[in-house]
Write a protein that holds these residues in place. Structure first.
Motif, PDB file in Angstrom:
ATOM      1  N   PRO A   1       0.836  -1.204   0.000  1.00 23.73           N
ATOM      2  CA  PRO A   1       0.000   0.000   0.000  1.00 23.73           C
ATOM      3  C   PRO A   1       0.870   1.253   0.000  1.00 23.73           C
ATOM      4  N   VAL A   2       0.456   2.242  -0.790  1.00 25.76           N
ATOM      5  CA  VAL A   2       1.204   3.488  -0.916  1.00 25.76           C
ATOM      6  C   VAL A   2       0.565   4.534  -0.010  1.00 25.76           C
ATOM      7  N   ASP A   3       1.387   5.264   0.743  1.00 20.72           N
ATOM      8  CA  ASP A   3       0.886   6.295   1.650  1.00 20.72           C
ATOM      9  C   ASP A   3      -0.118   7.188   0.927  1.00 20.72           C
ATOM     10  N   GLY A   4      -1.272   7.407   1.562  1.00 18.11           N
ATOM     11  CA  GLY A   4      -2.365   8.132   0.919  1.00 18.11           C
ATOM     12  C   GLY A   4      -2.249   9.639   0.928  1.00 18.11           C
ATOM     13  N   ASN A   5      -1.272  10.197   1.665  1.00 18.59           N
ATOM     14  CA  ASN A   5      -1.091  11.643   1.702  1.00 18.59           C
ATOM     15  C   ASN A   5      -0.562  12.127   0.359  1.00 18.59           C
ATOM     16  N   ALA A   6      -1.279  13.046  -0.277  1.00 14.30           N
ATOM     17  CA  ALA A   6      -0.902  13.527  -1.607  1.00 14.30           C
ATOM     18  C   ALA A   6       0.478  14.175  -1.627  1.00 14.30           C
ATOM     19  N   GLU A   7       0.946  14.667  -0.469  1.00 17.17           N
ATOM     20  CA  GLU A   7       2.248  15.330  -0.407  1.00 17.17           C
ATOM     21  C   GLU A   7       3.348  14.413   0.146  1.00 17.17           C
ATOM     22  N   ALA A   8       3.041  13.135   0.301  1.00 17.81           N
ATOM     23  CA  ALA A   8       4.038  12.208   0.852  1.00 17.81           C
ATOM     24  C   ALA A   8       5.140  11.927  -0.162  1.00 17.81           C
ATOM     25  N   LEU A   9       6.371  11.883   0.328  1.00 17.35           N
ATOM     26  CA  LEU A   9       7.497  11.348  -0.426  1.00 17.35           C
ATOM     27  C   LEU A   9       7.703   9.943   0.108  1.00 17.35           C
ATOM     28  N   VAL A  10       7.538   8.937  -0.743  1.00 16.94           N
ATOM     29  CA  VAL A  10       7.548   7.559  -0.268  1.00 16.94           C
ATOM     30  C   VAL A  10       8.795   6.824  -0.735  1.00 16.94           C
ATOM     31  N   SER A  11       9.084   5.732  -0.063  1.00 18.31           N
ATOM     32  CA  SER A  11      10.214   4.909  -0.477  1.00 18.31           C
ATOM     33  C   SER A  11       9.913   4.281  -1.835  1.00 18.31           C
ATOM     34  N   PRO A  12      10.842   4.370  -2.780  1.00 22.61           N
ATOM     35  CA  PRO A  12      10.614   3.768  -4.086  1.00 22.61           C
ATOM     36  C   PRO A  12      10.854   2.266  -4.102  1.00 22.61           C
ATOM     37  N   VAL A  13      11.397   1.725  -3.005  1.00 22.90           N
ATOM     38  CA  VAL A  13      11.804   0.313  -2.967  1.00 22.90           C
ATOM     39  C   VAL A  13      11.611  -0.278  -1.580  1.00 22.90           C
ATOM     40  N   ASP A  14      11.643  -1.614  -1.523  1.00 20.73           N
ATOM     41  CA  ASP A  14      11.823  -2.315  -0.251  1.00 20.73           C
ATOM     42  C   ASP A  14      13.317  -2.284   0.040  1.00 20.73           C
ATOM     43  N   ALA A  15      13.724  -1.849   1.219  1.00 19.99           N
ATOM     44  CA  ALA A  15      15.160  -1.684   1.456  1.00 19.99           C
ATOM     45  C   ALA A  15      15.472  -1.493   2.926  1.00 19.99           C
ATOM     46  N   ARG A  16      16.772  -1.566   3.231  1.00 17.35           N
ATOM     47  CA  ARG A  16      17.286  -1.145   4.536  1.00 17.35           C
ATOM     48  C   ARG A  16      17.905   0.237   4.354  1.00 17.35           C
ATOM     49  N   VAL A  17      17.626   1.134   5.289  1.00 16.36           N
ATOM     50  CA  VAL A  17      18.180   2.481   5.216  1.00 16.36           C
ATOM     51  C   VAL A  17      19.651   2.417   5.636  1.00 16.36           C
ATOM     52  N   THR A  18      20.544   2.647   4.672  1.00 17.37           N
ATOM     53  CA  THR A  18      21.975   2.647   4.960  1.00 17.37           C
ATOM     54  C   THR A  18      22.406   3.966   5.590  1.00 17.37           C
ATOM     55  N   ALA A  19      21.834   5.060   5.092  1.00 15.21           N
ATOM     56  CA  ALA A  19      22.141   6.397   5.614  1.00 15.21           C
ATOM     57  C   ALA A  19      21.016   7.328   5.210  1.00 15.21           C
ATOM     58  N   CYS A  20      20.829   8.403   5.970  1.00 13.42           N
ATOM     59  CA  CYS A  20      19.830   9.405   5.621  1.00 13.42           C
ATOM     60  C   CYS A  20      20.156  10.686   6.379  1.00 13.42           C
ATOM     61  N   GLY A  21      19.674  11.800   5.856  1.00 12.00           N
ATOM     62  CA  GLY A  21      19.932  13.055   6.544  1.00 12.00           C
ATOM     63  C   GLY A  21      19.902  14.241   5.615  1.00 12.00           C
TER      64      GLY A  21
END
Length: 269
Positions: A73-93
């Motif tokens: 299911p894709v987040d229903g918020n029209a302004e959401a930035l969603v993950s494009p893949v199934d993954a482990r977050v290696t880094a973010c910031g």
């Protein structure tokens, strides 16, 4: 094994022809015999797959499998930035003055990651997420937001592994590996989806026909074997999730952040 020797062996096997040979085998009908063993080895959730195991004609066809409708299911918020893949977050910031800080102890610049693109300046103080796909993961890549494709670029390169060893022991693999970059123009600003090739990834493919406009969660491309996506948000357009941290797992369609409203008078790259 000595880490120097392992690095040397990795250098020798990082040529594209090695991945091409691997890919040729994975696309052969003979490789289908390995599917059950591969499923057992990585604990893959076969109940999510669109087809039964015996219906896949090759290991590559199984790797690039689609899922049953409703599995992500894709987040229903029209302004959401969603993950494009199934993954482990290696880094973010946050990107700071064009630098992606501390990706497994190494610092990358936007300029090298995006191959000197004139669009680089858009992301100088933006947001980034490094998303690693393991062999067990769903390997199709989806649109992280609504928008239109502003530009696509193929950047030739090597195929070093992008797992823990590759990111920590090899030099700057995210900017030395082959990459396929999609720039998406959203009402709020621009998003870059940087698809990074890896050892034994025989190719990165766009879906056919390649779309020009995208709906959030729409299928965009796929990896043949595991790899990494670096997602970039233009400066000042995204409020990132504060609870998300390196080591967390995300599913395609899960919210990574919220995009700001339409910015009037935003300069074109």
């Amino acid at each position: 094994m000595d880490r120097w020797l392992l690095r040397t062996m990795t250098e020798l096997t990082s040529r594209k022809f090695v991945s091409r040979l691997t890919g040729r085998f994975a696309k052969s009908s003979f490789s289908r015999r390995l599917i059950p063993r591969f499923v057992a080895m990585y604990g893959i959730a076969v109940e999510e797959a669109e087809k039964k195991l015996e219906e896949y004609g090759s290991l590559n066809e199984f790797f690039t499998r689609r899922l049953k409708p409703g599995s992500r299911p894709v987040d229903g918020n029209a302004e959401a930035l969603v993950s494009p893949v199934d993954a482990r977050v290696t880094a973010c910031g946050s990107v700071s003055k064009g630098m992606l800080l501390e990706v497994k102890g190494q610092t990358y610049t936007l300029d090298e990651l995006l191959n000197g693109s004139p669009r680089t300046s858009l992301y100088e103080n933006g947001r980034f997420w490094v998303l690693y796909l393991s062999p067990k993961d769903y390997h199709r890549i989806h649109a992280p937001c609504d928008g239109t494709i502003a530009e696509s670029e193929h950047i030739p390169g090597r195929v070093y592994p992008v797992n823990e060893f590759g990111l920590t022991s090899m030099r700057r693999v995210l900017s030395r590996n082959e990459r396929l970059v999609t720039y998406i123009r959203h009402d709020a600003g621009e998003i870059a989806v940087v698809k990074v090739g890896a050892l034994n990834v025989s190719s990165i493919q766009y879906v056919s026909p390649k779309p020009k406009t995208l709906d959030r969660g729409q299928e965009l491309a796929y990896f043949e074997f595991g790899s990494t996506v670096v997602l970039l948000a233009e400066s000042g357009i995204c409020d990132a999730r504060e609870d998300l941290k390196p080591g967390d797992n995300v599913k395609m369609g899960e919210r990574l952040g919220t995009l700001a409203g339409n910015r009037k008078g935003k300069a074109e790259p």
